[in-house]
Scaffold this motif. Structure first.
Motif, PDB file in Angstrom:
ATOM      1  N   ALA A  73       9.033 -12.744   4.290  1.00 49.59           N
ATOM      2  CA  ALA A  73       7.793 -12.182   4.826  1.00 49.59           C
ATOM      3  C   ALA A  73       8.137 -11.038   5.789  1.00 49.59           C
ATOM      4  N   TRP A  74       7.139 -10.271   6.213  1.00 48.55           N
ATOM      5  CA  TRP A  74       7.392  -9.145   7.113  1.00 48.55           C
ATOM      6  C   TRP A  74       8.039  -9.593   8.424  1.00 48.55           C
ATOM      7  N   GLN A  75       7.705 -10.815   8.859  1.00 41.87           N
ATOM      8  CA  GLN A  75       8.330 -11.314  10.091  1.00 41.87           C
ATOM      9  C   GLN A  75       9.452 -12.309   9.786  1.00 41.87           C
ATOM     10  N   SER A  76      10.120 -12.137   8.661  1.00 44.49           N
ATOM     11  CA  SER A  76      11.184 -13.061   8.275  1.00 44.49           C
ATOM     12  C   SER A  76      12.376 -13.017   9.241  1.00 44.49           C
ATOM     13  N   ASN A  77      12.721 -14.185   9.764  1.00 41.77           N
ATOM     14  CA  ASN A  77      13.944 -14.297  10.573  1.00 41.77           C
ATOM     15  C   ASN A  77      15.175 -14.208   9.680  1.00 41.77           C
ATOM     16  N   HIS A  78      15.029 -14.768   8.488  1.00 41.61           N
ATOM     17  CA  HIS A  78      16.135 -14.748   7.527  1.00 41.61           C
ATOM     18  C   HIS A  78      16.513 -13.301   7.170  1.00 41.61           C
ATOM     19  N   CYS A  79      15.509 -12.451   6.955  1.00 38.32           N
ATOM     20  CA  CYS A  79      15.797 -11.052   6.613  1.00 38.32           C
ATOM     21  C   CYS A  79      16.457 -10.331   7.789  1.00 38.32           C
ATOM     22  N   ARG A  80      15.940 -10.564   8.991  1.00 33.85           N
ATOM     23  CA  ARG A  80      16.543  -9.927  10.176  1.00 33.85           C
ATOM     24  C   ARG A  80      18.011 -10.346  10.334  1.00 33.85           C
ATOM     25  N   GLN A  81      18.297 -11.618  10.121  1.00 34.58           N
ATOM     26  CA  GLN A  81      19.679 -12.067  10.301  1.00 34.58           C
ATOM     27  C   GLN A  81      20.579 -11.581   9.171  1.00 34.58           C
ATOM     28  N   THR A  82      20.015 -11.477   7.969  1.00 34.24           N
ATOM     29  CA  THR A  82      20.805 -10.937   6.855  1.00 34.24           C
ATOM     30  C   THR A  82      21.148  -9.466   7.113  1.00 34.24           C
ATOM     31  N   ASP A  92      25.791  -2.818   3.011  1.00 31.02           N
ATOM     32  CA  ASP A  92      24.416  -2.338   3.040  1.00 31.02           C
ATOM     33  C   ASP A  92      23.472  -3.522   2.866  1.00 31.02           C
ATOM     34  N   CYS A  93      22.201  -3.304   3.237  1.00 25.10           N
ATOM     35  CA  CYS A  93      21.223  -4.388   3.130  1.00 25.10           C
ATOM     36  C   CYS A  93      19.896  -3.833   2.615  1.00 25.10           C
ATOM     37  N   ILE A  94      19.360  -4.497   1.601  1.00 30.58           N
ATOM     38  CA  ILE A  94      18.028  -4.153   1.099  1.00 30.58           C
ATOM     39  C   ILE A  94      17.142  -5.395   1.238  1.00 30.58           C
ATOM     40  N   LEU A  95      15.983  -5.222   1.875  1.00 33.74           N
ATOM     41  CA  LEU A  95      15.057  -6.337   2.073  1.00 33.74           C
ATOM     42  C   LEU A  95      13.807  -6.125   1.239  1.00 33.74           C
ATOM     43  N   VAL A  96      13.427  -7.138   0.481  1.00 36.22           N
ATOM     44  CA  VAL A  96      12.178  -7.108  -0.292  1.00 36.22           C
ATOM     45  C   VAL A  96      11.161  -7.927   0.499  1.00 36.22           C
ATOM     46  N   LEU A  97      10.226  -7.227   1.137  1.00 41.42           N
ATOM     47  CA  LEU A  97       9.282  -7.909   2.031  1.00 41.42           C
ATOM     48  C   LEU A  97       7.913  -8.009   1.367  1.00 41.42           C
ATOM     49  N   THR A  98       7.283  -9.177   1.545  1.00 40.71           N
ATOM     50  CA  THR A  98       5.984  -9.394   0.900  1.00 40.71           C
ATOM     51  C   THR A  98       4.910  -9.736   1.921  1.00 40.71           C
ATOM     52  N   GLY A  99       3.678  -9.455   1.510  1.00 40.08           N
ATOM     53  CA  GLY A  99       2.522  -9.721   2.362  1.00 40.08           C
ATOM     54  C   GLY A  99       1.868  -8.409   2.756  1.00 40.08           C
ATOM     55  N   THR A 122       6.064  -5.290  -1.318  1.00 40.65           N
ATOM     56  CA  THR A 122       4.924  -5.524  -2.187  1.00 40.65           C
ATOM     57  C   THR A 122       3.930  -6.408  -1.435  1.00 40.65           C
ATOM     58  N   PRO A 123       2.632  -6.077  -1.546  1.00 40.22           N
ATOM     59  CA  PRO A 123       1.650  -6.908  -0.849  1.00 40.22           C
ATOM     60  C   PRO A 123       1.516  -8.289  -1.484  1.00 40.22           C
ATOM     61  N   GLU A 124       1.843  -8.396  -2.790  1.00 37.42           N
ATOM     62  CA  GLU A 124       1.586  -9.651  -3.507  1.00 37.42           C
ATOM     63  C   GLU A 124       2.817 -10.532  -3.547  1.00 37.42           C
ATOM     64  N   ARG A 125       2.678 -11.708  -2.993  1.00 40.11           N
ATOM     65  CA  ARG A 125       3.760 -12.683  -3.018  1.00 40.11           C
ATOM     66  C   ARG A 125       4.203 -12.991  -4.454  1.00 40.11           C
ATOM     67  N   ARG A 126       3.237 -12.989  -5.393  1.00 37.68           N
ATOM     68  CA  ARG A 126       3.593 -13.360  -6.778  1.00 37.68           C
ATOM     69  C   ARG A 126       4.471 -12.302  -7.455  1.00 37.68           C
ATOM     70  N   ASP A 129       9.482 -12.138  -6.980  1.00 33.78           N
ATOM     71  CA  ASP A 129      10.703 -12.392  -7.746  1.00 33.78           C
ATOM     72  C   ASP A 129      11.007 -11.263  -8.724  1.00 33.78           C
ATOM     73  N   ARG A 130       9.943 -10.671  -9.298  1.00 35.16           N
ATOM     74  CA  ARG A 130      10.141  -9.547 -10.211  1.00 35.16           C
ATOM     75  C   ARG A 130      10.736  -8.356  -9.445  1.00 35.16           C
ATOM     76  N   LEU A 131      10.143  -8.038  -8.306  1.00 34.63           N
ATOM     77  CA  LEU A 131      10.621  -6.897  -7.515  1.00 34.63           C
ATOM     78  C   LEU A 131      12.057  -7.137  -7.018  1.00 34.63           C
ATOM     79  N   LEU A 132      12.328  -8.370  -6.647  1.00 35.97           N
ATOM     80  CA  LEU A 132      13.673  -8.720  -6.190  1.00 35.97           C
ATOM     81  C   LEU A 132      14.683  -8.494  -7.318  1.00 35.97           C
ATOM     82  N   ALA A 133      14.344  -8.978  -8.519  1.00 37.42           N
ATOM     83  CA  ALA A 133      15.244  -8.819  -9.673  1.00 37.42           C
ATOM     84  C   ALA A 133      15.446  -7.337  -9.990  1.00 37.42           C
ATOM     85  N   GLU A 134      14.359  -6.563  -9.952  1.00 34.47           N
ATOM     86  CA  GLU A 134      14.457  -5.124 -10.219  1.00 34.47           C
ATOM     87  C   GLU A 134      15.338  -4.423  -9.179  1.00 34.47           C
TER      88      GLU A 134
END
Ligand SMILES: *Cc1c(COP(=O)(O)O)cnc(C)c1O
Length: 335
Positions: A73-82, A92-99, A122-126, A129-134
């Protein structure tokens, strides 16, 4: 026990302290409370993801990865720590944030930017996984050697961080009957459940669910713990019945702060000077306080609460604003 050597980076400040909570315990008049300060693991304001990333990024490096890709999510602690680990390891780090995209970069998102992460949204949580894979595919095609860190760092490899955290707690010698913590993507609980079996903790582990029904989460945690166990020697088959999750407090939904979280955050701050977070530890502590007030634990029980971090979100909307409101009741009304 002779475990094979598992690749691991040294990123966290360990062992994290265990502190008693005497003023809070006295106020509640029941069990004696202790806190395990995994908000103090270090690495860009700390939190439970540091322990998982020690194993995940070792795996990534063993595979020759140069880019970490993850999601949250936009406020993901996991993404910040990664993002912080990537910087620390020269990756390098790429974050796919949803919401819904926030108006301003505050809290964890501000830190993602400071840490140099590239953000895809992407605004849509659904669509996640597609955006992450891409994103991973594109990075691979461009020769960036990506490694996909799973959501929440919760793969069998990530869960090992908490199996060894259990070993750490037992070595600290503070005997407790219960351990209570926030549980969401399940890696923390899976590691603790595995560590309990391997290192011999006799008390009870209780996860307070942040966003998932217990029926789904207990099976997920059991599967993760079973898969992680192989790395420690022999495979152990855990079942959902081995995993204790209380899902009574997740009703409002992920990241929705109610009086439960607000009162818990205020109470810990005002009795012990400890800052909880609005999404995870605020909800888990709110659940713990409610359970204590209902007499769920024997009054002479000793309980360890795992502080898993997350405080940067205190400074982000909508939490900052919700915490700024004048209280309608008095904060000591719990228990
Ligand atoms: C991710 C997180 C959790 C939940 O851990 P899981 O391993 O996903 O169950 C708890 N607290 C904080 C602060 C977190 O960031």
């Amino acid at each position: 026990m002779t475990a094979p050597t598992i690749p691991r980076l040294s990123l966290a400040h360990l062992p994290t302290p265990i502190e008693p909570l005497p003023r809070l315990s006295d106020l509640l008049g029941g069990p004696r409370l202790f806190i395990k300060r995994d908000d103090q693991t270090g690495l860009a304001l700390g939190g439970n993801k540091t322990r998982k990333l020690e194993f995940l990024v070792a795996e990534a490096q063993a595979q020759g990865a140069r880019t970490l890709v993850t999601t949250g999510a936009w406020q993901s602690n996991h993404c910040r720590q990664t993002a912080a680990v990537a910087a620390r390891c020269g990756m390098d780090c790429i974050l796919v944030l949803t919401g819904e995209r926030p108006a301003e970069a505050t809290g964890n998102l501000l830190l993602d930017h400071l840490l140099g992460a590239r953000i895809v949204a992407t605004p849509e949580r659904r669509d996640r996984d597609r955006l992450l894979a891409e994103t991973v595919e594109t990075a691979a095609a461009q020769g960036q050697a990506p490694y996909m860190v799973p959501y929440g760092g919760s793969s069998p490899t990530g869960a090992l961080g908490y199996a060894f955290a259990m070993q750490e707690v037992l070595a600290q010698g503070v005997e407790v009957d219960w351990m209570v913590f926030a549980t969401s993507s399940g890696g923390t609980q899976a590691g603790l459940v595995l560590g309990q079996r391997v290192f011999g903790y006799r008390g009870t582990l209780l996860g307070i669910s942040i966003d998932e029904p217990a029926s789904a989460l207990t099976s997920q945690v059991a599967a993760l713990a079973s898969d992680a166990s192989a790395a420690l020697g022999a495979r152990i088959a855990f079942e959902a019945a081995d995993v204790h999750v209380d899902d009574r407090y997740c009703g409002p939904g992920y990241g929705v702060m109610t009086d439960l979280e607000r009162e818990a955050i205020r109470l810990f701050a005002r009795t012990e000077g400890i800052l909880l977070d609005p999404v995870y530890t605020g909800r888990a502590a709110g659940g713990l306080l409610d359970l204590i007030s209902r007499g769920y634990f024997p009054s002479d029980a000793r309980i360890l609460f795992w502080h898993t971090g997350g405080q940067p979100a205190l400074f982000a909307e909508p939490y900052r604003n919700a915490l700024n409101e004048m209280p309608t009741g008095h904060a000591s009304g719990v228990g």
